[in-house]
Design a protein around this motif. Structure first.
Motif, PDB file in Angstrom:
ATOM      1  N   SER A   1       0.830  -1.198   0.000  1.00 43.39           N
ATOM      2  CA  SER A   1       0.000   0.000   0.000  1.00 43.39           C
ATOM      3  C   SER A   1       0.869   1.254   0.000  1.00 43.39           C
ATOM      4  O   SER A   1       2.022   1.220   0.409  1.00 43.39           O
ATOM      5  CB  SER A   1      -0.927   0.009   1.221  1.00 43.39           C
ATOM      6  OG  SER A   1      -0.169   0.163   2.401  1.00 43.39           O
ATOM      7  N   LEU A   2       0.266   2.350  -0.459  1.00 34.61           N
ATOM      8  CA  LEU A   2       1.003   3.615  -0.512  1.00 34.61           C
ATOM      9  C   LEU A   2       1.261   4.144   0.900  1.00 34.61           C
ATOM     10  O   LEU A   2       2.360   4.604   1.215  1.00 34.61           O
ATOM     11  CB  LEU A   2       0.207   4.650  -1.326  1.00 34.61           C
ATOM     12  CG  LEU A   2       0.838   6.030  -1.492  1.00 34.61           C
ATOM     13  CD1 LEU A   2       2.183   5.936  -2.191  1.00 34.61           C
ATOM     14  CD2 LEU A   2      -0.091   6.959  -2.272  1.00 34.61           C
TER      15      LEU A   2
ATOM     16  N   THR B   1       4.404   2.950   2.579  1.00 35.02           N
ATOM     17  CA  THR B   1       5.690   3.549   2.201  1.00 35.02           C
ATOM     18  C   THR B   1       5.815   4.964   2.766  1.00 35.02           C
ATOM     19  O   THR B   1       6.913   5.396   3.112  1.00 35.02           O
ATOM     20  CB  THR B   1       5.870   3.592   0.671  1.00 35.02           C
ATOM     21  OG1 THR B   1       4.776   4.291   0.082  1.00 35.02           O
ATOM     22  CG2 THR B   1       5.958   2.206   0.096  1.00 35.02           C
ATOM     23  N   GLU B   2       4.694   5.658   2.874  1.00 30.93           N
ATOM     24  CA  GLU B   2       4.764   7.015   3.440  1.00 30.93           C
ATOM     25  C   GLU B   2       5.199   6.968   4.909  1.00 30.93           C
ATOM     26  O   GLU B   2       6.107   7.685   5.327  1.00 30.93           O
ATOM     27  CB  GLU B   2       3.401   7.700   3.369  1.00 30.93           C
ATOM     28  CG  GLU B   2       2.889   7.935   1.970  1.00 30.93           C
ATOM     29  CD  GLU B   2       1.526   8.612   2.018  1.00 30.93           C
ATOM     30  OE1 GLU B   2       0.518   7.930   1.803  1.00 30.93           O
ATOM     31  OE2 GLU B   2       1.487   9.821   2.320  1.00 30.93           O
TER      32      GLU B   2
ATOM     33  N   ALA C   1       8.876   5.837   5.235  1.00 26.61           N
ATOM     34  CA  ALA C   1       9.865   6.860   4.899  1.00 26.61           C
ATOM     35  C   ALA C   1       9.953   7.891   6.022  1.00 26.61           C
ATOM     36  O   ALA C   1      11.047   8.299   6.418  1.00 26.61           O
ATOM     37  CB  ALA C   1       9.500   7.533   3.579  1.00 26.61           C
TER      38      ALA C   1
END
Ligand code: FAD
Lengths: 419, 949
Positions: free
Chosen positions: A312-313, A316-317, A320
């Protein structure tokens, strides 16, 4: 000692290079026989290691490993390959300590370089409470003879200069648990090394062979149904991790396991700058740099059950953000690829190894987010259990019955993010 | 250095009046605004840009765009910059990567000599023994790593993110994507059009003079259309569930993440030209036809002087036209559409010198151009669940079945002249608009008070076929060459992997690492599949591709992270604490005072006079409704129905497995109004927990929960003189012991502030009042209390003093004295578990724990030598056994200033936990001490006289 069709060494490599001759297959194709002494379901690390030790330590070679896709295609080919033994409970650390020992000798034992790099494993403490947990772990480890201690922020900086130890409000670094023997390994190599070793000793590895049913007569296992026909066998070992409850269901056995996705990601390579594996439980993130120069990131399991291995996006957000909290200087590195694998989670973050109410049906499951490092020792112990019929001391506290007796193991604190 | 810059070309992107100076490996270079790093260097005669990863071979331009595997460079502190894409900026400091000591002389190129021995899986087969040298090998091997350099001292580059809600999101700004965007917009949709390159146009941009008119027209229309938001130099990084789409906007090296919820996604990503596998295919001077067209038409750079072109399609033919126009001598054209014509090998030392064609004929050349077909960028479709299908007639993969909210347009689907591509884009865009508007209308119907939406035609448009043109299946020639340039993997390596048993595409990929590098198989992925299929005697269809995983193009961590959004919380009294010498401590999200100099004195003062602590971080939840007691009865283990207005009760919350996960008090302030406090760390967790139960199991209950942690400042006044103090500042409340007894709560006015909540509770074991005041008045009330109490000996105390006092009283801290396995019985609160209640969270487990007995228990422990404080986490061992076996651990320990001795809480195995037992505690330094178990948890004032007075 097994006779490999061709031993690997630098010299043999040069010879092959000079004559341009091909290497023999690392493992062979076989016809699926109508019966085996032992059937292992799942061609991940656990299944293959079990087959290897059955042959190597006990001379049991009429064994089939049934894998629905390709070997190492499950968690064993998707994990972040952290190996360590600084667990929280005495039974946990003794067990994983044995695994680290096996890993240390595995390259030679398997005649396959598994690239175990013991560059150390560091778990950061950002507050009082986690520093207290680190001390707890260090004390347990010390009693178990495991190299593990609490270090200061200055020592953190020395071992991993990229880490920001400056005084900042949200996630300051108060210290860390430092475990020098920990490190990373090349996951595929471990899988292939065991497959090659098991094959050389006579086990049959059947890829593309899915188990679709388990035959039980009375309370005994008598065989399995597969996509390539039935196989008779008195012993079935379930080594299917994320799919383990589906397999257990086929034998009418219920396991206290839920399957959750676990995500991971990797960056583009850069020149080496980070030696140890860095873990922050508070920030739900861990990071290591591979021999190829990529940073490998992971986190804790997704908060829901699913068999999807899509990333899922949001993952990664968050990842990070958390990584940059630890190492603000790497914001220009780029995330290259993300993926997910399935984890078989137990309520107490401990595995389930042992017999089940169905005679001849064994499980080696519940490996959650931490089972790769356990592959060698689990294979060794499960093989011993199946061969001798007795349950070895090292795995005695991991039986299925503990959920009925209430004698849970307590690894949540050390295994939730640390893997 | 000779200039390779051509005279002005019709569509060039460079601005010849704007000179840009930069450095390349320490040497001054010049280029023009509009140049990429690579085009400027190529214009300046640079031929070698990098060394390959494994064999250290010199590498030059291959594709001259974002996907060029040979053009990774370091720009200042930024590693892995794609020089085929990144635009030149003044003063850029560009260096080649990983080429110590220099690009021209790479010491590790010695590796090439043994190159033929570096078969795939080389590492697995070597460095096996001796084990003692393995870490040395590992250290040396790591130095061979690919990629640029990271300087950990680089200042962080976090960039803001934004959300977008386009009706239609178009990925790819070529003719199909532009046409789709226009058509969707005409249909009434709001459109976001995302293009990877710096300009819209796709292949038309470098299509030479013929492509210019249609491109200009499309651009003008897009320009005039306000409903289309255009993002250039941006990329759609991933398509996730429910069309959640990540878009990375780039501004040179700076990136921003746009998170878009697209109602319909149109993928118009075109085609990516693939290289050909043959000997010497990586020599500098060997380029793809697209690279040549880009260099000539966009940047006016002559890619060579004498060229051989091997072409099987119109892209190669176009390159020939471009080369001729640029005045490059075309020595030979090998038309690979004719089976008689073959490209055998590229010959040269360090760069191309000659080309060998069919029949062993050699042609001298410094440029070889290949045009052998396409890899289809189906990545985004794949992420939407599509499995691309191989079409042997077209020699490429084509989209398979797409979900409703994803469409594909243009070259990714088929071929044709510009008009057909535009036509296809238009139909797809029109249909995408229809689908998006249908979804928009459906969503609007679900939104109360929304504007009614336009009616949407239900009829779907039939999208005309765009057939893929026939193309010869050209993947590998008769000689061996590179399949993956960034990973240095050859065709023979893939074949060898198959022969060694790594015979599925996934295994071969992992074994050889083909397609695993920074280009991720976008360029030559299909070559790897074809070579694999040939080696395994299988078809390409059966071999299939490996799955594409997000992101489509790498994204900086800074863009993903965005600006730091994790809040740090300070109480309204924070500045006062700082001014008064508090030492801060991080407690969850909060920064709070640990102490004001001497925690022991703070304890003694509180126990003898009155102390005040800032308790604002406590979690606070306002609960209203008729069914709140039912909820409390469910989430706490004890009984709540009898709680009268004005009363406060303590409760323990357990998860479903019976493990203690929070504790706190709840007051009933009015018939339907309650006020709950939680632990500081548990504030968010408990609120979620309440809402989860309400939403999933008890949706009909009349309960509203509001998190008010930040809404109230809280302070606790504790000590024998606390009542006297509070009486001076509180009004509209009778504080006398008779009317305001222990475990009661009132709404009152404090220091003139109305609507304060006073709870008479006592974590410290003293007479004490917790005062919750609207946060804006926190400092005022705090100061008023201090002023009013100056003659009573009031002094602030911090977290440390509170921890000491609660330990003296034997109160456990969730998470410190309990762990992930501590059920309520183990924690010693069995008396609070009412298993005769109908149901509550954790009941079955606690029932069971109650019957079978808890395996461990929390006990109070006092070292026999009261001057020794065993550090928390000290192990408790069974000294009777030979190898010391752990039977427990110290969870909390302090020197008690009140008692003048050390005191502890510990978790021990039940058989060892009887009151009066003596246990052995092993100090971290290794010494053992004896400690006695108490009958109860309380070290001080077990009768609670101080508290209730
Ligand atoms: C992202 C991620 C990161 C991780 N990181 C770490 C880490 O750093 N350290 C660590 O120690 N552990 C880690 N783990 C956990 C670790 O990967 C697993 O615990 C471990 O690989 C389990 O190995 P296995 O052999 O039991 O199962 P798997 O490798 O999952 O193998 C199970 C196999 O069973 C096969 N199978 C399933 N159903 C059938 C059927 N019906 N018939 C035939 N075959 C079937 C599957 O195809 C699969 O190949 C991580 C896991 C993930 C997902």
């Amino acid at each position: 000692m097994a006779r490999y069709p061709s031993r690997y060494s630098a010299l043999s490599l040069l010879r092959k290079g000079a004559t341009r001759s091909n290497w023999p297959r690392a493992w062979r194709h076989h016809e699926l026989k109508s019966s085996y002494d032992v059937v292992i379901i799942g061609g991940g690390l656990h299944g293959l290691a079990t087959a290897y030790y059955l042959a190597r330590n006990h001379g049991i070679t009429n064994v089939a490993v049934l894998e629905k896709a390709y070997i190492g295609g499950g968690g064993s080919g998707r994990n972040t390959a952290i190996v360590r033994s600084n667990y929280l409970t005495p039974e946990g650390s003794a067990f994983y300590d044995r695994s680290v020992q096996l890993y240390e000798g595995l390259t030679e034992d398997l005649n396959f370089n598994i690239m175990f790099e013991q560059r150390g494993h560091m778990t950061l403490a950002h507050n009082d409470a986690s520093l207290r947990t680190m001390r707890w772990r260090a004390e347990v480890n010390k009693l178990g003879g495991i190299d593990s201690k609490v270090i200061s922020p200055a020592e953190v900086k020395e071992l991993a200069p990229a880490i920001d130890i400056s005084d900042r409000p949200r996630y300051p670094i108060h210290g860390a648990l430092w475990h020098p023997p920990g490190g990373i390994v090349r996951h595929d190599a471990v899988v292939w090394g065991y497959a090659r070793g098991a094959d050389a000793r006579g086990a049959h590895i059947h890829q593309g062979t899915e188990v679709t049913g388990i035959d039980v007569a009375g309370d005994r296992v008598i065989g399995v149904q597969t996509s390539h026909g039935p196989v008779a066998t008195p012993i079935v070992i379930n080594c299917t991790a994320g799919w383990s409850t589906l397999i257990a269901d086929m034998a009418g056995v219920q396991l206290p396991i839920t399957t959750r996705p676990l995500q991971a990601a990797v960056t583009e390579p850069v020149q080496p700058f980070l030696d140890p594996v860095i873990v922050s439980g508070t920030l739900h993130v861990y990071v290591s740099q591979t021999a190829r120069g990529e940073l490998v990131f992971g986190a804790s399991v997704d908060p829901y059950s699913s068999y999807s291995s899509r990333g899922s996006l949001g993952f990664t957000e968050g990842l990070a953000g958390h990584v940059l909290e630890l190492m603000p200087g790497i914001s220009k590195m780029r995330l290259l690829r993300q993926w997910a694998g399935l984890c078989d989670m137990t309520p107490d973050f401990g595995p389930i190894i042992g017999p089940t109410p169905v005679d001849g049906f064994y499980v080696d499951v519940g490996w959650g987010t931490y089972g790769f490092k356990a592959g060698p020792v689990a294979g060794e112990q499960v093989a011993a259990m199946v061969a001798t019929g007795a349950i070895p001391e090292l795995i005695a506290s991991f039986g299925l019955e503990r959920f009925e007796e209430g004698a849970l193991t307590a690894e949540k604190g050390a295994a939730a993010v640390g893997h | 250095m000779t200039s390779h810059r051509l005279p002005v070309q019709p569509g060039e992107l460079i601005d010849r009046d704007d000179l840009v100076d930069f450095r390349w490996n320490g040497v001054e270079h010049g280029g023009f605004a509009g140049d990429t790093i690579a085009s400027a260097l190529a214009a300046g005669g640079v031929e070698v840009f990098s060394r390959s990863f494994k064999y250290r071979r010199p590498r030059g331009i291959l594709t001259a765009d974002f996907h060029d595997p040979n053009l990774f460079v370091q720009v200042g502190d930024e590693p892995n910059v794609r020089a085929g894409h990144r635009r030149l900026a003044p003063g850029m400091n560009v260096t080649a990567q990983g080429t110590w000591p220099s690009l021209e002389f790479d010491a590790r190129a010695a590796n090439r000599i043994v190159g033929r021995f570096l078969s795939p899986g080389f590492y697995y087969k070597t460095f096996i023994s001796p084990a003692s040298l393995r870490s040395t090998y590992q250290r040396i091997l790591r130095r061979f790593g690919a990629g640029g350099k990271i300087d950990p001292a680089t200042p962080p580059a976090h960039a803001g993110k934004r959300f977008a809600h386009p009706d239609v999101l178009v990925a790819g700004g070529g003719p199909a994507g532009m046409a789709a965007a226009l058509a969707a917009s005409h249909r009434g949709a709001r459109v976001m059009l995302v293009e990877e390159n710096h300009r819209l146009g796709g292949h038309l941009l470098y299509g030479g003079p013929d492509a210019a008119p249609p491109l200009a027209e499309l651009c003008a229309q897009i320009e005039a259309d306000d409903a289309i938001e255009v993002l250039t130099d941006s990329v759609v990084s991933g398509r996730y569930d429910h069309n959640w789409v990540g878009v990375v906007e780039r501004h040179g090296g700076e990136e921003h993440l746009v998170k878009a919820r697209a109602k319909c996604l149109v993928v118009a990503a075109g085609k990516i030209e693939r290289p050909f596998v043959f000997a010497g295919n990586d020599l500098p001077g060997v380029m793809l036809s697209g690279a040549v067209s880009r260099l000539i038409n966009l940047y006016s750079v002559a890619p060579g002087t004498r060229v051989v072109v091997a072409t099987a399609n119109e892209s190669g033919d176009a390159a020939i036209a471009d080369l001729e126009r640029a005045g490059v001598e075309v020595a030979e054209v090998a038309d690979l559409r004719r089976s008689s014509s073959q490209l055998v090998r590229a010959i040269g030392k360090g760069k191309l010198e000659a080309v060998e064609l069919s029949g062993g004929r050699k042609v001298e050349a410094d440029l070889l151009v290949t045009a052998v077909g396409w890899t289809t960028p189906t990545s985004l479709l794949n992420m939407a669940g599509d499995r691309p299908v191989y079409d042997p007639a077209a020699a490429r993969f084509l989209p398979g079945d797409l979900p409703q909210d994803v469409l594909a347009a243009g070259g990714i689907v088929g071929d044709g002249p510009v008009e057909s591509i535009v036509e296809h884009g238009r139909f797809v865009g029109f249909e995408a608009g229809r689908r998006a508007l249908t979804t928009r209308a459906a969503w609007q119907r679900l939104t109360p008070r929304a504007e009614p939406s336009d009616e949407v035609a239900a009829e779907s448009t039939d999208i005309p076929e765009l057939p893929a043109a026939g193309h010869p299946e050209l993947f590998a020639g008769p000689t061996d060459g590179f399949v993956d340039f960034s990973e240095d993997v050859k065709g023979s390596d893939v074949a060898m992997a198959v022969a060694e048993g790594y015979d599925s595409m996934e295994l071969a990929k992992r074994y050889t690492t083909a397609t695993m590098g920074p280009i991720q198989g976008k360029l030559g992925g299909v070559n790897a599949v074809a070579v694999h299929a040939a080696a395994a005697a299988a078809t390409i269809e059966a071999t299939g591709t490996t799955s594409w995983r997000p992101p489509y193009a790498p994204i900086t961590l800074g863009a993903l992270a965005g600006v730091d959004e994790d809040p740090v919380r300070y109480s309204p009294m924070h500045d006062w604490h700082v001014a008064n010498g508090a030492t801060p401590i991080v407690a969850g999200q909060w920064i709070r005072p640990d102490h004001y100099g001497d925690p022991s004195r703070e304890v003694l003062n509180t126990r003898s006079n009155v102390g005040i602590i800032d308790a604002s971080p406590l979690g606070k939840i306002d609960l209203r409704g008729r069914d709140v007691t039912k909820l409390l009865d469910f989430v706490y283990t004890n009984r709540w129905e009898s709680l009268r207005v004005g009363a406060v009760r303590y409760g323990v919350m357990c998860a479903e497995d019976g493990v203690v996960f929070d504790d706190g008090v709840t007051a009933r302030l009015e018939a339907d109004r309650y006020y709950m406090t939680t632990t500081s760390g548990g504030a968010g967790r408990v609120w979620n927990w309440l809402d989860e139960w309400l939403q999933t199991s008890f949706p009909t209950w009349d309960v509203r929960t509001t998190a008010v942690t930040d809404g109230y400042a809280a302070m606790n006044v504790a000590g024998p003189r606390s009542r006297e103090l509070l009486e001076r500042v509180a009004s509209e409340v009778d504080l006398s012991a008779e009317s305001f007894a222990y475990m009661n709560g009132r709404v009152a006015t404090v220091a003139g502030v109305t609507d304060c909540i006073i709870l008479r509770i006592g974590f410290t074991g003293e007479l004490s009042y917790e005062v919750h005041v609207p946060a804006g008045y926190g400092l005022h009330v705090w100061q008023s209390l201090l002023d009013a109490g100056s003659d009573l000996g009031i002094a602030p105390f911090g977290l440390e003093a509170q921890r000491i006092m609660r330990l003296e009283k034997g109160h456990f801290l969730v998470g410190q004295d309990t762990d992930g396995l501590t059920k309520a019985h183990t924690a010693g609160v069995g008396g609070l578990i009412k298993v005769d209640k109908a149901d509550f969270s954790g009941k079955p487990e606690l029932l069971w724990e109650g019957e079978s007995g808890a395996p461990r228990r929390l006990v109070a422990l006092q070292p026999v030598d009261g001057s020794v404080v065993p550090p928390e986490a000290s192990q408790i061992v069974d000294s009777a056994t030979e190898v010391s076996r752990t039977i427990g651990r110290v969870t909390s320990s302090r020197m008690s200033p009140t008692l003048g001795r050390s005191i502890c809480l510990a978790i021990v195995d039940t058989p060892y936990g009887e009151g009066g037992a003596t246990l052995t505690v092993r100090l971290p330094e290794g010494r053992d001490i004896a400690a006695t178990v108490l009958d109860h948890h309380v070290h001080l004032d077990p009768e609670g006289e101080r508290l209730r007075g």
